[in-house]
Design an enzyme around this catalytic site. Structure first.
Site, PDB file in Angstrom:
ATOM      1  N   ASP A  73       0.852  -1.192   0.000  1.00 41.13           N
ATOM      2  CA  ASP A  73       0.000   0.000   0.000  1.00 41.13           C
ATOM      3  C   ASP A  73       0.887   1.242   0.000  1.00 41.13           C
ATOM      4  O   ASP A  73       2.121   1.147   0.024  1.00 41.13           O
ATOM      5  CB  ASP A  73      -0.948   0.004   1.207  1.00 41.13           C
ATOM      6  CG  ASP A  73      -2.292   0.665   0.889  1.00 41.13           C
ATOM      7  OD1 ASP A  73      -2.281   1.754   0.268  1.00 41.13           O
ATOM      8  OD2 ASP A  73      -3.343   0.108   1.249  1.00 41.13           O
ATOM      9  N   HIS A 113     -13.019  -0.700  -7.246  1.00 41.48           N
ATOM     10  CA  HIS A 113     -14.250   0.111  -7.261  1.00 41.48           C
ATOM     11  C   HIS A 113     -13.968   1.588  -6.980  1.00 41.48           C
ATOM     12  O   HIS A 113     -14.838   2.438  -7.167  1.00 41.48           O
ATOM     13  CB  HIS A 113     -15.292  -0.458  -6.293  1.00 41.48           C
ATOM     14  CG  HIS A 113     -15.034  -0.198  -4.840  1.00 41.48           C
ATOM     15  ND1 HIS A 113     -16.026  -0.219  -3.888  1.00 41.48           N
ATOM     16  CD2 HIS A 113     -13.885   0.083  -4.155  1.00 41.48           C
ATOM     17  CE1 HIS A 113     -15.522   0.029  -2.696  1.00 41.48           C
ATOM     18  NE2 HIS A 113     -14.229   0.229  -2.835  1.00 41.48           N
ATOM     19  N   ASP A 114     -12.758   1.897  -6.511  1.00 42.59           N
ATOM     20  CA  ASP A 114     -12.395   3.290  -6.246  1.00 42.59           C
ATOM     21  C   ASP A 114     -12.024   4.066  -7.515  1.00 42.59           C
ATOM     22  O   ASP A 114     -11.909   5.290  -7.466  1.00 42.59           O
ATOM     23  CB  ASP A 114     -11.187   3.366  -5.305  1.00 42.59           C
ATOM     24  CG  ASP A 114     -11.494   2.847  -3.911  1.00 42.59           C
ATOM     25  OD1 ASP A 114     -12.679   2.823  -3.526  1.00 42.59           O
ATOM     26  OD2 ASP A 114     -10.547   2.463  -3.210  1.00 42.59           O
ATOM     27  N   GLU A 123     -14.930  -7.919  -4.751  1.00 44.09           N
ATOM     28  CA  GLU A 123     -15.653  -6.694  -5.082  1.00 44.09           C
ATOM     29  C   GLU A 123     -17.156  -6.958  -5.147  1.00 44.09           C
ATOM     30  O   GLU A 123     -17.592  -8.106  -5.311  1.00 44.09           O
ATOM     31  CB  GLU A 123     -15.206  -6.145  -6.449  1.00 44.09           C
ATOM     32  CG  GLU A 123     -13.790  -5.592  -6.496  1.00 44.09           C
ATOM     33  CD  GLU A 123     -13.688  -4.150  -6.027  1.00 44.09           C
ATOM     34  OE1 GLU A 123     -14.726  -3.573  -5.612  1.00 44.09           O
ATOM     35  OE2 GLU A 123     -12.579  -3.593  -6.065  1.00 44.09           O
ATOM     36  N   GLU A 149     -19.494   0.865  -8.477  1.00 42.73           N
ATOM     37  CA  GLU A 149     -19.725  -0.579  -8.342  1.00 42.73           C
ATOM     38  C   GLU A 149     -20.173  -1.087  -9.708  1.00 42.73           C
ATOM     39  O   GLU A 149     -20.893  -0.398 -10.425  1.00 42.73           O
ATOM     40  CB  GLU A 149     -20.785  -0.860  -7.281  1.00 42.73           C
ATOM     41  CG  GLU A 149     -20.488  -0.258  -5.910  1.00 42.73           C
ATOM     42  CD  GLU A 149     -19.204  -0.749  -5.267  1.00 42.73           C
ATOM     43  OE1 GLU A 149     -18.598  -1.718  -5.790  1.00 42.73           O
ATOM     44  OE2 GLU A 149     -18.797  -0.169  -4.259  1.00 42.73           O
TER      45      GLU A 149
END
Length: 356
Positions: free
Chosen positions: A224, A262-263, A291, A322
Site C-alpha cells: 500500500d 471500485h475506487d 468486489e 460498483e
C-alpha cells in the site's frame, strides 16, 4: 407498495411518509454513532444480562448525564430494532430492560469482529460534507469529496493523520469481516496457491495476516501507500511494502485485491490490472478480486446497500463505481485477463477469481 384498492390520496399520503423517512434517515446513522461513542452495547454486554437504563447511565460515568436524553435514544434504537427491550409485567413500575440482539452485537467496540469503526468513519463530518454538494458534482462534474475538501480522499488521508486513523480503522474492520467470509468459502483457492500472496491496497495488513494465519504455507506481502503501511502493525509471516500500484506491483504467485478497483475509473483499473498481469506467472498465476457485483434484479439481503455503495463511490472518488458482471468482464478483458469465475460469499462482495 401499491394495491388495487389504494386511492390516489392514500398513495400520496404513503409517498409523503416515505419521503419524510428518507429526510430524517440521517438520524439513524447519527443515533448509532451516539451509541458507539457512549459504548452502550459494550456496557450491556459487560453486565452479561439485560440491563436497566440506570445501570447504563451509571456505566457511562458522567457527572452531568442527561438521563432523559439517554432514555429517548434507547427508545429510538429499540424502535429501529438495534436493541431489544423487555418490560416486566409484575405489579408496580419497573424499569425496562435492554439487551443485545443480532444487530447491536455488531456495535461492540471491545471485540475483533465489529462494525463500530465503520460507523465512526461513515458518520464523520469529513465523509458527510461531500454529500451536501452531490448536485454540484452532477451539474458541473468533478468529485464531491475533492470539491468539499480541496483534495481527493487518499490525498486528504495522507495529510490528515486523525482522519487517516479513522479511515484505516474502518477499512480494517470491514477487512476482517470480508476476509473471514473469503477464507471460509475459498478454501480450495488458497490451498491450491503456492509461494507468496501480495495484497494490493492491503491497508494496515489485516486481510493478508488472516489469510496467512489460516494458510501458513503462504508468504504474505502487504502492499500500500507509504502513509498507510507506516502505521501498520507487525504480523507473523507478513512483509509490509510501500509503493504505488499504478507504477508496479511486487511479484507474487497470487495477487489479492479487496475493494480496490471500485475506487477507480475504468482506464485506471486497466492500468492496475495490467500491472497485476506483469507481477504474476503467466501459466500458474492468479488474481483474486473481492468486489461488489451488481445484480440486475433482487438477489439477497445486501442488494439495497450495494446500490448505496455505488452512490458513495460517486461522491468520494473520481470515476469510482460498483460494477455489474458484464462491466467486470469487459474490464478484465481490457486488462489482459481472459478467464474468470465469480464465487458468491455471504457478504456484500463476491470473489472474482481471474486467470491470465
Amino acid at each position: 407498495m401499491n394495491t388495487q384498492n389504494e386511492t390516489g390520496s392514500d398513495a400520496m399520503l404513503r409517498g409523503q411518509a416515505q419521503i419524510l423517512q428518507y429526510i430524517y434517515g440521517a438520524l439513524d446513522g447519527m443515533a448509532i454513532r451516539c451509541c458507539v461513542e457512549l459504548h452502550i452495547a459494550d456496557i450491556i454486554n459487560n453486565h452479561g444480562r439485560p440491563t436497566t437504563l440506570s445501570e447504563i447511565s451509571t456505566a457511562i460515568d458522567s457527572p452531568s448525564i442527561n438521563v432523559d436524553g439517554l432514555r429517548r435514544l434507547m427508545t429510538f434504537l429499540v424502535n429501529r430494532k438495534v436493541f431489544d427491550e423487555m418490560v416486566e409485567s409484575e405489579e408496580g413500575e419497573r424499569e425496562p430492560l435492554y439487551s443485545l440482539n443480532y444487530c447491536s452485537k455488531w456495535l461492540l467496540c471491545d471485540t475483533n469482529v465489529t462494525l463500530a469503526p465503520l460507523v465512526m468513519m461513515r458518520t464523520d463530518p469529513v465523509t458527510n460534507l461531500p454529500l451536501h454538494i452531490l448536485s454540484r458534482s452532477i451539474k458541473e462534474g468533478g468529485t464531491a469529496f475533492k470539491a468539499a475538501h480541496g483534495e481527493g480522499l487518499f490525498e486528504f488521508c495522507s495529510i490528515n493523520s486523525e482522519f487517516n486513523r479513522v479511515f484505516n480503522e474502518a477499512m480494517a474492520c470491514t477487512a476482517t469481516i470480508t476476509t473471514n467470509a473469503v477464507i471460509s468459502h475459498y478454501k480450495d483457492g488458497f490451498l491450491g496457491s503456492k509461494g507468496s500472496v501480495v495484497d494490493v491496497g492491503g491497508g494496515t495488513g489485516i486481510a493478508i495476516s488472516e489469510i496467512v494465519k489460516a494458510y501458513p504455507h503462504l508468504k504474505g506481502i502487504n502492499f500500500d501507500l507509504s502513509h498507510v503501511v507506516s502505521t501498520a502493525p507487525k504480523y507473523d509471516g507478513i512483509t509490509h511494502v510501500a509503493g504505488d500500484m499504478f507504477k508496479s506491483i511486487p511479484p507474487a504467485e497470487t495477487i489479492f485485491m479487496k475493494w480496490i478497483l471500485h475506487d477507480w475509473r475504468d482506464d485506471d483499473c486497466i492500468k492496475i490490472l495490467q500491472n497485476c498481469q506483469k507481477a504474476i506467472p503467466k501459466k500458474t498465476g492468479k488474481l483474486v478480486i473481492v468486489e461488489i457485483v451488481q445484480q440486475p434484479i433482487a438477489h439477497d439481503i445486501f442488494d439495497d446497500i450495494r446500490l448505496t455503495y455505488d452512490l458513495v463511490m460517486f461522491s468520494h472518488f473520481s470515476g469510482g463505481r460498483e460494477r455489474t458482471e458484464r462491466e467486470w468482464k469487459k474490464l478484465l478483458n481490457e486488462g489482459g485477463f481472459t478467464r474468470y469465475n465469480i464465487i458468491k460469499i455471504p457478504t456484500l462482495q463476491s470473489i472474482i477469481e481471474v486467470f491470465p
